[in-house]
Design a protein around this motif. Sequence first.
Motif, short mmCIF file in Angstrom:
data_model
loop_
_atom_site.label_atom_id
_atom_site.label_comp_id
_atom_site.label_asym_id
_atom_site.label_seq_id
_atom_site.Cartn_x
_atom_site.Cartn_y
_atom_site.Cartn_z
N UNK A 1 -22.52 12.14 50.47
CA UNK A 1 -21.84 11.64 51.56
C UNK A 1 -20.38 11.63 51.61
N UNK A 2 -19.84 11.44 50.32
CA UNK A 2 -18.34 11.33 50.37
C UNK A 2 -17.55 12.62 49.78
N UNK A 3 -18.47 13.61 49.76
CA UNK A 3 -17.88 14.98 49.25
C UNK A 3 -17.11 14.66 47.95
N UNK A 4 -17.62 13.79 47.03
CA UNK A 4 -16.84 13.53 45.69
C UNK A 4 -16.70 14.67 44.80
N UNK A 5 -15.86 14.77 43.85
CA UNK A 5 -15.74 15.34 42.70
C UNK A 5 -16.68 15.04 41.56
N UNK A 6 -16.74 13.57 41.48
CA UNK A 6 -17.38 12.96 40.15
C UNK A 6 -18.05 11.63 40.96
N UNK A 7 -19.21 11.05 40.50
CA UNK A 7 -19.52 9.68 40.55
C UNK A 7 -20.30 9.29 39.27
N UNK A 8 -19.79 8.07 38.88
CA UNK A 8 -20.14 7.45 37.67
C UNK A 8 -20.86 6.28 37.92
N UNK A 9 -21.92 5.92 36.94
CA UNK A 9 -22.45 4.71 37.02
C UNK A 9 -21.69 3.54 36.16
N UNK A 10 -21.75 2.26 36.67
CA UNK A 10 -20.80 1.40 35.97
C UNK A 10 -21.59 0.07 35.80
#
Length: 294
Positions: free
Chosen positions: A152-161
């Motif tokens: 959805x956000x065209x992210x370069x990375x998504x990380x779980x926190x």
Amino acid sequence: MAVKLAVIPVAGRGTRLIPLTKSLPKEMLPVGRKPVVQYVVEELDRCGLQKLLFITGPTKIAIENHFDLDMELINHLRETGKEELLNELAFEKADLQYFYTRQRRQLGLGHAILCAESFVGNEPFVVALGDTILGVNAKGRIVERMIEVFEERDADAVIAFEEVPEDEVHRYGIAKPVNMDDPDIFQLAGIVEKPSAADAPSRMAVASRYVFKPKIFDFLYKTKPGKNDEIQLTDAIQAMIAAGGKVFGVRVTAQEHRFDIGNYESYFLAFLEFALADPDHGDAIREKIKQMVK
Ligand code: UTP
């Protein structure tokens, strides 16, 4: 592009668990009724991943054996009238493709991920640490939510926190959020590896699941070995953010609490919680523990 590929690093030597890990991979340690890495694979299967690449090492061959279809064992169970046990092997039939490559020198998590580069090519991919279970019996779908945010956000990375107490921030990579207007999904202004409580920009600790565009490899190549001469993934992520990369954090739910099987305290606690949740033996164990601690 849909995310179908996951990289599972399992090549670390697990020195904190010696002698257990001398010849046994820590990712194969039992937690309740299954080895750690089976929970990881089942979680990824549920979240829609299809191709799994293990970054493995010389003492880790038991992992490959575990995910093989074991026809000899299946036939043995049938011939000896133990068909009911076939349910326990259902995971062998998951619609997954398994791949294995070796990290020939254990130069850290960042280096382990670099070993996946030619396999990954131009596709986005998940990284799931093979020694960490999220939640009792790993029932959550954090990776699925992360992939949604990634797309959805065209992210370069998504990380779980996961939010941790202040006295634990020095053990983890800690998020520096742009803001915390939404504590469940937030953009990162930075990420700091193992800060002191005084220097920590938040209490949001990396929880061992990531989604990346292949762009991360450019930053991993440029990352100089840090602590213990290891290439730190956190350093590469920080460099990507500094270069304008869009990186988001997704918070795990309370049911997705991280069980890190890398040290004895956390391993013992994980086994205990899974044993207490066991449908056949949990109640009896709870009673025995009550008597033991009286
Ligand atoms: P850890 O950070 O717990 O490192 O790895 P480790 O080397 O296994 O453990 P210690 O510090 O010696 O006790 C987190 C995950 O990354 C993998 C591990 O197998 C584990 O699943 N890893 C780590 C690699 O694949 N390669 C490495 O060089 C380091």
